[in-house]
Design an enzyme around this catalytic site. Structure first.
Site: not given
Ligand code: ADP
Ligand code: MG
Length: 265
Positions: A17, A126
């Protein structure tokens, strides 16, 4: 004229996200006035826009009773306005309290002025508690997008989130597929979207550029503006901006969900 688009991005923790929110915010900043409001207690939505972690609204209010706009709204990459609502320490209190407190404060401070083109909320899906609903309340977000990959837990969370959206009669604008690189992923996510009465609005590939940018506390948009990955965030930003198809989702019950998922194994 400003379109005053108010978008909430939901999804399970770790699904991508914040990466999507910060990158599409950077994409919008090329032509629009945009604000990002991180509503996840992790409070890291804006890190890649601002270059480091921001103090959260809850933290600021601990020290100051009368917070001003400049105490809680920070200017990040390309003038994107950044806010982190914050939340309690893990295991203590309601994760949604920061969201409720922040939204009320931002509202009172007049942050949601009419000249804002795009408001984006990054909401953890979640933890289904009071805070979950806040950005969905009519006066905040008008439309919701749910991020998922093709993995079981991500789809399970997306289905649960759509139950929440349905209950609140929220407008679901679509599903964003953030690929993990698993087999049949786009098809699985697209079938999931149709099963709940929605559609996929965007597909983001898995890419090393995400980690490379994150390492420097930058968005892909800032660090690799000419990459294919940056273009996919620009396209997603545009497709969301132009989207005018919304549905109240029709989530699956647990048996339907299991049956659905096993079709793809
Ligand atoms: P959330 O905000 O939903 O908790 P994040 O945006 O922080 O998730 O992403 C979680 C992890 O996944 C991060 O370390 C990010 O670098 C990695 N990530 C997110 N999107 C991608 C992508 N398209 N390709 C590779 N890694 C990704
Ligand atoms: Mg986040």
């Amino acid at each position: 004229m400003s379109k005053n688009k108010k978008i909430a991005i939901y999804g399970k923790g770790g699904i991508g996200k914040s990466t999507i929110v910060s990158n599409i915010a950077a994409a919008y900043s090329e032509n629009h006035k945009v604000i990002v409001i991180g509503c996840d207690p992790k409070a890291d939505t804006t890190r890649t826009l601002y270059g480091k972690r921001l103090p959260t609204v809850l933290d600021v209010l601990k020290d100051k009773r009368q917070a001003q706009i400049e105490d809680v709204v920070f200017e990040g990459f390309n003038q994107v306005m950044c806010v982190e609502s914050g939340g309690p320490e893990p295991g203590v209190g309601c994760a949604g309290r920061g969201v409720i407190v922040s939204m009320n404060l931002l509202d009172k401070l007049g942050v949601f002025s009419d000249d804002l083109d795009v408001v984006i909320y990054d909401v953890l899906g979640d933890v289904v508690c009071g805070g979950f609903a806040v950005p969905l309340r009519e006066e905040f977000a008008d439309e919701v997008y749910v991020v998922t990959s093709g993995e079981y837990m991500a789809l399970y969370a997306a289905n649960n989130i759509s139950k929440g959206i349905k209950k609140l009669k929220g407008n679901l604008g679509g599903i964003i597929c953030n690929c993990k690189g698993i087999e049949n992923e786009e098809k699985t996510v697209s079938e999931f979207a149709s099963a709940i009465g929605s559609r996929v609005v965007g597909v983001i590939a898995r890419s090393q550029l995400v980690q490379k940018s994150e390492y420097d506390a930058k968005t892909v948009m800032e660090k690799f503006p000419d990459s294919k990955q940056a273009d996919s965030y620009r396209k997603l930003a545009r497709d969301i901006y132009d989207n005018d198809k919304f549905t109240v989702p029709n989530p699956m019950d647990i048996d339907e969900f299991e049956e659905f998922f096993h079709k793809f194994q």
